[in-house]
Structure formats: C-alpha cells, structure tokens
Motif scaffolding. Structure first.
Motif, PDB file in Angstrom:
ATOM      1  N   SER A  12       8.701  15.508  60.968  1.00 17.19           N
ATOM      2  CA  SER A  12       8.779  16.198  59.684  1.00 17.19           C
ATOM      3  C   SER A  12       8.882  17.688  59.965  1.00 17.19           C
ATOM      4  N   LEU A  62      13.773  21.690  60.407  1.00 15.56           N
ATOM      5  CA  LEU A  62      14.631  20.577  60.801  1.00 15.56           C
ATOM      6  C   LEU A  62      15.893  21.048  61.502  1.00 15.56           C
ATOM      7  N   GLU A  76      18.474  19.557  64.687  1.00 14.66           N
ATOM      8  CA  GLU A  76      19.937  19.530  64.669  1.00 14.66           C
ATOM      9  C   GLU A  76      20.514  20.370  65.799  1.00 14.66           C
ATOM     10  N   LYS A  86      17.517  12.322  61.163  1.00 13.32           N
ATOM     11  CA  LYS A  86      17.675  11.331  60.095  1.00 13.32           C
ATOM     12  C   LYS A  86      16.337  10.701  59.722  1.00 13.32           C
ATOM     13  N   GLU A 100      14.519  13.142  57.577  1.00 18.42           N
ATOM     14  CA  GLU A 100      15.062  13.222  56.222  1.00 18.42           C
ATOM     15  C   GLU A 100      14.623  12.046  55.363  1.00 18.42           C
ATOM     16  N   TRP A 101      14.382  10.885  55.988  1.00 19.41           N
ATOM     17  CA  TRP A 101      13.929   9.708  55.251  1.00 19.41           C
ATOM     18  C   TRP A 101      12.413   9.602  55.180  1.00 19.41           C
ATOM     19  N   THR A 132       7.984  14.455  54.738  1.00 20.86           N
ATOM     20  CA  THR A 132       8.873  15.620  54.799  1.00 20.86           C
ATOM     21  C   THR A 132       9.041  16.241  53.431  1.00 20.86           C
ATOM     22  N   HIS A 133       9.281  15.414  52.433  1.00 19.28           N
ATOM     23  CA  HIS A 133       9.528  15.929  51.093  1.00 19.28           C
ATOM     24  C   HIS A 133       8.242  16.430  50.435  1.00 19.28           C
ATOM     25  N   GLU A 161       8.027  19.863  51.834  1.00 16.18           N
ATOM     26  CA  GLU A 161       9.054  20.733  51.278  1.00 16.18           C
ATOM     27  C   GLU A 161       8.741  21.133  49.840  1.00 16.18           C
ATOM     28  N   SER A 190      13.403  16.716  46.723  1.00 16.13           N
ATOM     29  CA  SER A 190      12.064  16.440  47.249  1.00 16.13           C
ATOM     30  C   SER A 190      11.117  15.997  46.142  1.00 16.13           C
TER      31      SER A 190
END
Length: 280
Positions: free
Chosen positions: A207, A213, A217, A226, A229-230, A234-235, A238, A252
């Motif tokens: 996360s 993030l 990358e 990925k 992001e799932w 993480t959300h 955010e 999010s």
C-alpha cells in the motif's frame, strides 16, 4: 340479581418502543467496549508504540531516501514525516480492527458473544453496534496519534480537520468491518496469529502507507503495483491523505464505502444461525 364476577385486568409489562430498545442495546454494547478500553490505559500506550516508533525512527532515517515528488494530492514538496501520517493512521485502525476481531473470537469462545447473539435483538443491529464500537475505539486512538504528530510539526489547516475526521471514521469503519468478517471464520484463538500474518502485514506493506505507488512503478514491480491498487487499505489511506490537504478522491471513497458494506454483509451472513458458525 347478582352481577357476574369479573376479574380485574392484569398489569402486564409493556414492551419498550423499538427506539428505546435499540438505544439500550447501543449503550450496553458500545459502552461495554469503551469502558473496557478506558479501564486499561496501557492499551492506548501499546496501540501507539508501533506507529510512533515508525514515525520517529523512519521519518528521520528515510527522510532523504524516500523523496516525495509532486504527485496528487500534493502541489508542492512535502517532508517524509508528513507523508507517513495517513499511512500510520491507517496502521492504528488496522491493528485495532484486528484487535476487535480477536475480542469477538474470545467473547464467542468464552460464551459472552453467544449470550449476546441470543438476546431479543435483531442480529444485524448487534453486529452494527459492535462495528460502531470498533470504529469509535479506532478513531479515538487515531486522534491521539494525530495530536502527537501535530506536536512533532505535522500541521493541517483547521478547515481540513472535519474532512480528515470523516475520512478517519470511514477508514476505521472499513477495517473494523474487515475484522468483524474475519471473526466469522477464525474459530479458535490459536489460529488468530496466523490470520494476522496473512492479513495485516500484506495489507499494510502493499500500500502507499510508507512509500508512494509511483516508486513501485519506477522500479518495475508491476504486479505489486496492481496488488496495491486492488488493496482496500490503499484507498483507506488515500482518503485520509487527500483529506489532509482538503481534496476529495471519488474512487477511494467509493472503494472504502463499498468494501465496508460488503464486509459487513459477509459478517452478517456468517453469523446467521442457519448458515454461519452457529450451524456448523
């Protein structure tokens, strides 16, 4: 002519209104959790030791390693300790959510939760009150940690505090609902340590809690990107990160609210006596 004898009407107890009944149940369930927490001040200290250690040590040691570029929601360069705060707030809520799950497993195994589940109250209300209790405890601990971070120089405009408090409550609800769902499938206390290792640490490290993030990358770790992001955590992070700077992220918020509802419904389904652990 003699009149027929009549028996006086019995003064039967009148059932309280539904609102009063729910209020009493709310006070009993939530009040019990809050009283247990307030009677054990060491719980607050133990809950804050881990994030404070990360905040003090990692912010000093990695301040020049993890340079935070100008990426949304930030419009200028920020210190690493300011970047860490939303992730560490999420850490507090994550560990408290797992602690609430452990409490549910203990209460169910020792008989307290089994008695509560047989109370004349819809099971959905009981689980909702347990969810509210876990959320309140998480927000309380998160507020104390944020006050300490503020004392260390991480300032947030006062106008952004209501939005941050709402974001903290939403993240805490998500992780408390996750713990509530896990308590359905963890049937013994001995299995809980393994569950924590397979849930807490992957959710936290995969996360943007400790690093952005775009670092993943940039390093070419696409599969970790990925997964992050799932990751619902993480959300949750955010949502708080955007709220600290007075911004809003629709994606999010949708993930946090949607996953909270899914986890709670799964917990409700698992505690159904016709389907869940009671039938087994």
């Amino acid at each position: 002519m003699q009149e027929p004898l009549t028996t006086p009407p019995l003064d039967l107890p009148v059932a309280p209104p539904l609102a009063l009944h729910l209020l009493r149940a709310l006070r009993a369930v939530v009040g019990r959790e809050l009283n247990r927490f307030l009677r054990q001040p060491t719980r607050l200290g133990s809950a804050l030791v881990r994030p404070l250690l990360w905040f003090v040590v990692f912010s000093a040691g990695f301040n020049n390693v993890f340079g935070v570029a100008i990426q949304p929601p930030y419009e200028t360069y920020i210190e690493y300790k300011a970047y860490m705060v939303p992730g560490l707030l999420g850490m507090v809520a994550l560990f408290n959510g797992m602690q609430s799950s452990l409490s549910m497993v203990y209460d169910r195994e020792m008989g307290v939760m089994r008695l509560l589940l047989t109370a004349p109250l819809a099971r959905g209300w009981l689980l909702a009150f347990k969810l509210l209790a876990g959320t309140c405890l998480s927000v309380l601990q998160m507020a104390v940690f944020f006050a300490i971070a503020w004392a260390f120089g991480v300032e947030v405009p006062l106008v952004n505090l209501p939005g941050l408090l709402l974001a903290m409550a939403s993240g805490a609800t998500l992780l408390a609902a996750l713990g509530l769902m896990l308590s359905v499938y963890v049937k013994q206390l001995e299995n809980f340590a393994g569950t924590m290792n397979f849930v807490i640490f992957p959710m936290f490290f995969i996360s943007p809690a400790l690093y952005p993030l775009w670092k993943l990358e940039e390093s070419g770790a696409w599969w970790l990107l990925k997964l992050a992001e799932w990751n619902p955590f993480t959300h949750a992070v955010e949502v708080m990160r955007f709220a600290m700077v007075g911004q809003f992220t629709a994606l999010s918020w949708a993930v946090v609210l949607g996953c909270s509802a899914v986890f709670f419904v799964a917990a409700l389904w698992g505690y159904d006596p016709q389907r869940g652990w009671t039938r087994r």
